[in-house]
Design a protein around this motif. Structure first.
Motif, short mmCIF file in Angstrom:
data_model
loop_
_atom_site.label_atom_id
_atom_site.label_comp_id
_atom_site.label_asym_id
_atom_site.label_seq_id
_atom_site.Cartn_x
_atom_site.Cartn_y
_atom_site.Cartn_z
N GLY A 77 17.05 -9.06 2.38
CA GLY A 77 17.64 -8.40 3.53
C GLY A 77 17.28 -9.10 4.84
O GLY A 77 18.14 -9.28 5.71
N LEU A 78 16.02 -9.52 4.96
CA LEU A 78 15.59 -10.23 6.17
C LEU A 78 16.24 -11.60 6.27
O LEU A 78 16.66 -12.03 7.35
N ARG A 79 16.38 -12.28 5.13
CA ARG A 79 17.03 -13.60 5.14
C ARG A 79 18.50 -13.48 5.49
O ARG A 79 19.05 -14.29 6.25
N ALA A 80 19.16 -12.45 4.96
CA ALA A 80 20.57 -12.26 5.27
C ALA A 80 20.77 -11.96 6.75
O ALA A 80 21.71 -12.44 7.38
N ALA A 81 19.87 -11.16 7.32
CA ALA A 81 19.97 -10.82 8.74
C ALA A 81 19.70 -12.03 9.62
O ALA A 81 20.26 -12.15 10.73
N GLN A 82 18.86 -12.94 9.14
CA GLN A 82 18.52 -14.12 9.94
C GLN A 82 19.76 -14.96 10.26
O GLN A 82 19.79 -15.67 11.28
N ALA A 83 20.77 -14.86 9.42
CA ALA A 83 22.02 -15.60 9.67
C ALA A 83 22.62 -15.23 11.02
O ALA A 83 23.26 -16.07 11.67
N LEU A 84 22.41 -13.98 11.45
CA LEU A 84 22.94 -13.57 12.75
C LEU A 84 22.20 -14.28 13.87
O LEU A 84 22.84 -14.83 14.79
N GLU A 85 20.88 -14.30 13.82
CA GLU A 85 20.13 -14.98 14.88
C GLU A 85 20.47 -16.46 14.92
O GLU A 85 20.64 -17.04 16.01
N ASP A 86 20.59 -17.07 13.75
CA ASP A 86 20.94 -18.49 13.70
C ASP A 86 22.28 -18.76 14.38
O ASP A 86 22.43 -19.74 15.11
N GLU A 87 23.25 -17.87 14.15
CA GLU A 87 24.57 -18.07 14.73
C GLU A 87 24.56 -17.80 16.23
O GLU A 87 25.25 -18.50 17.00
N ILE A 88 23.80 -16.81 16.67
CA ILE A 88 23.68 -16.54 18.11
C ILE A 88 23.11 -17.77 18.82
O ILE A 88 23.60 -18.19 19.87
N LEU A 89 22.08 -18.37 18.24
CA LEU A 89 21.45 -19.54 18.84
C LEU A 89 22.39 -20.74 18.81
O LEU A 89 22.42 -21.54 19.76
N ARG A 90 23.18 -20.86 17.75
CA ARG A 90 24.13 -21.97 17.66
C ARG A 90 25.20 -21.87 18.74
O ARG A 90 25.56 -22.86 19.38
N LEU A 91 25.70 -20.64 18.95
CA LEU A 91 26.76 -20.43 19.93
C LEU A 91 26.24 -20.44 21.37
O LEU A 91 26.97 -20.78 22.30
N GLY A 92 24.98 -20.06 21.52
CA GLY A 92 24.39 -19.88 22.86
C GLY A 92 24.28 -18.40 23.14
O GLY A 92 25.30 -17.71 23.27
N PRO A 93 23.06 -17.87 23.23
CA PRO A 93 22.86 -16.41 23.39
C PRO A 93 23.63 -15.79 24.54
O PRO A 93 24.10 -14.66 24.44
N ASP A 94 23.80 -16.52 25.63
CA ASP A 94 24.47 -15.94 26.79
C ASP A 94 25.99 -15.97 26.68
O ASP A 94 26.69 -15.56 27.60
N THR A 95 26.52 -16.43 25.52
CA THR A 95 27.97 -16.44 25.31
C THR A 95 28.43 -15.36 24.33
O THR A 95 29.63 -15.12 24.19
N VAL A 96 27.48 -14.73 23.64
CA VAL A 96 27.83 -13.77 22.58
C VAL A 96 27.88 -12.36 23.14
O VAL A 96 26.93 -11.89 23.77
N MET A 97 29.00 -11.66 22.89
CA MET A 97 29.14 -10.30 23.42
C MET A 97 28.77 -9.23 22.39
O MET A 97 28.25 -8.18 22.74
N ALA A 98 29.04 -9.49 21.10
CA ALA A 98 28.82 -8.42 20.12
C ALA A 98 28.77 -8.96 18.70
O ALA A 98 29.28 -10.06 18.41
N PHE A 99 28.18 -8.18 17.82
CA PHE A 99 28.20 -8.40 16.38
C PHE A 99 28.84 -7.19 15.75
O PHE A 99 28.48 -6.05 16.06
N MET A 100 29.80 -7.40 14.85
CA MET A 100 30.52 -6.30 14.20
C MET A 100 30.31 -6.35 12.69
O MET A 100 30.42 -7.41 12.07
N ALA A 101 30.03 -5.17 12.09
CA ALA A 101 29.81 -5.11 10.65
C ALA A 101 30.08 -3.72 10.12
O ALA A 101 29.97 -2.73 10.85
N GLU A 102 30.42 -3.64 8.84
CA GLU A 102 30.54 -2.37 8.13
C GLU A 102 29.17 -2.03 7.54
O GLU A 102 28.60 -2.86 6.83
N PRO A 103 28.62 -0.84 7.79
CA PRO A 103 27.34 -0.48 7.18
C PRO A 103 27.37 -0.57 5.65
O PRO A 103 26.43 -1.07 5.04
N VAL A 104 28.44 -0.06 5.05
CA VAL A 104 28.68 -0.26 3.63
C VAL A 104 30.08 -0.88 3.53
O VAL A 104 31.06 -0.27 3.95
#
Length: 439
Positions: free
Chosen positions: A181-208
């Motif tokens: 679960g922690l490794r899967a979530a890390q993909a979000l931080e990696d992508e935010i850093l790749r794009l540039g944190p100050d350019t990202v407005m939101a993350f969207m996901a279905e809980p299930v």
């Protein structure tokens, strides 16, 4: 000869003429057990007299008033009821006509929020592969359903997609659920850093995850880590509960089970239970305050938002879910359904995974159980299973492309919350016979 433009031009579906609890009835009198609630819509079944009465009473009083000129009592009452039972921080309700409208509104609100806050450079949205957020261009762009996206690719927005939290396929050998679960979530931080944190407005996901992958729940700790990452970088968290919300997974809002509160949450389907077309986008007090103290105007809207008759139906449905204990019943009957599915299919050579929460269950089908190899897409397993189940008098929701948009098959089960134990037996038996006929 019909002048209806159907979903499939090569099929002639029967005419539905009636509903009776968990059953739909066609013009020949044949009864179909609604094992998927259509598309996880009909949480109260098809003949709830209290909901019908509420709709009739509202239509007799005031059928429609455009929100450019008026608010209405049923819209205000529904908003109050939703906020009273919503996750912490949620304070405002934007009523729409369905799920795609709700997610589209969420994306646009997220963008306007940052513009109002003086950070117009934040315009990038991150979502997940193998997700589904609706069929409008914005919602389809956010979704990761490759089959639905493919032919419209030139029209879609540039949105990043990270891997889903999909334990059956993506957890490594020897890796604990929590570590995955922690490794899967890390993909979000990696992508935010790749794009540039100050350019990202939101993350969207279905809980299930719903239709695209088949009732895939998150690994323990996944969404708590997602929330932490969003907070660290000032990214809004949008949760799409259009399919999994409104009691479907055993709590009114699906995210309750993961101990997180979103900035924006989208609901529909079970909000109207099929009695009226209605959805909603709910946001935090902080987001609303940014609009209120800024331009004072959300630059978005549709003719039928806040429709009084639809809102009256929504209020009656949510009241029924809460007052009749139906959310708890969804959890209880869901556990019984899971037991039956495990008894019938737990050792099936072509069932790889049984998953889900509450009355939101998925069965992933495989050609080989040990290797998890999927069926060849040319075999059309999902389509054949849908047809075979329908012939048995069972409505279920099989889909292909489970793994990557091309390969993989699953069946989604999402019956009404009023389903009885004997009907759970009927559902399991008919599904088993359909699978025997196809596989």
């Amino acid at each position: 000869m019909s002048h209806i433009f159907p979903r499939n031009c090569r099929q002639s579906p029967p005419v539905a003429v009636g509903g009776d609890g968990c059953y739909l009835i066609d013009a020949s009198g044949k009864r179909y057990l609604d094992g998927s609630g259509g598309a996880a819509v009909s949480c109260l079944g098809h003949s709830d007299k209290a909901i019908v009465a509420a709709i009739k009473a509202q239509a007799d009083t005031l059928a429609f008033a455009h929100t450019g000129f008026f608010t209405s009592e049923p819209a205000e009452q529904l908003a109050d009821l939703l906020v009273a039972n919503a996750p912490t921080g949620i304070d405002r309700v934007y009523l729409v006509s369905g799920g795609s409208e709700a997610t589209e509104a969420a994306i646009k609100l997220a963008r306007q929020y940052w513009v109002e806050k003086g950070e117009p450079q934040r315009g990038k949205l991150i979502a997940r592969k193998q997700s589904y957020h609706g069929n409008t261009i914005g919602a389809l762009s956010a979704g990761g359903n490759e089959w639905r996206r493919a032919q419209f690719a030139p029209l879609l927005l540039d949105i990043s997609h990270i891997d889903p939290c999909y334990e059956y396929r993506l957890r490594q050998d020897g890796e604990s659920l929590e570590d995955y679960g922690l490794r899967a979530a890390q993909a979000l931080e990696d992508e935010i850093l790749r794009l540039g944190p100050d350019t990202v407005m939101a993350f969207m996901a279905e809980p299930v995850v719903g239709a695209t992958a088949g009732a895939v729940p998150p690994a323990p700790g996944y969404f708590k880590r997602i929330r932490e990452i969003c907070d660290r970088y000032g990214v809004l968290l949008i949760l799409d509960e259009v399919m999994c919300g409104m009691g479907r997974t055993g709590t009114l809002f699906a995210c309750e089970q993961d101990g997180v509160a979103p900035d924006i949450v989208c609901i529909a389907k079970g909000l109207g239970a099929g009695y009226q077309p209605i959805g909603a986008m709910l946001c935090s007090a902080e987001i609303y305050a940014a609009i209120e103290s800024g331009s004072g105007f959300f630059q978005h809207g549709h003719t039928y938002i806040g429709h009084p008759t639809a809102a009256a139906a929504g209020h009656a449905v949510v009241s029924a879910l809460l007052d009749r204990g139906l959310v708890q019943r969804a959890q209880q009957q869901g556990e019984k359904l899971a037991e039956r599915l495990n008894d019938r299919f737990g050792q099936h050579p072509h069932v790889g995974d049984l998953r889900g929460r509450g009355l939101f269950r998925g069965i992933e089908l495989v050609a080989d159980r040990d290797s998890k190899a999927p069926f060849d897409p040319s075999q059309g397993v999902a389509g054949k299973l849908k047809k075979a189940a329908f012939e048995q008098g069972l409505i279920c929701y099989p889909m292909s492309g489970t793994i990557d948009g091309r390969t993989g098959d699953h069946v989604l089960i999402a019956p009404p919350f009023i389903i009885e134990d004997t009907q759970l037996d009927e559902l399991t038996d008919k599904l088993g016979r359909a699978m025997d006929a196809v596989i």
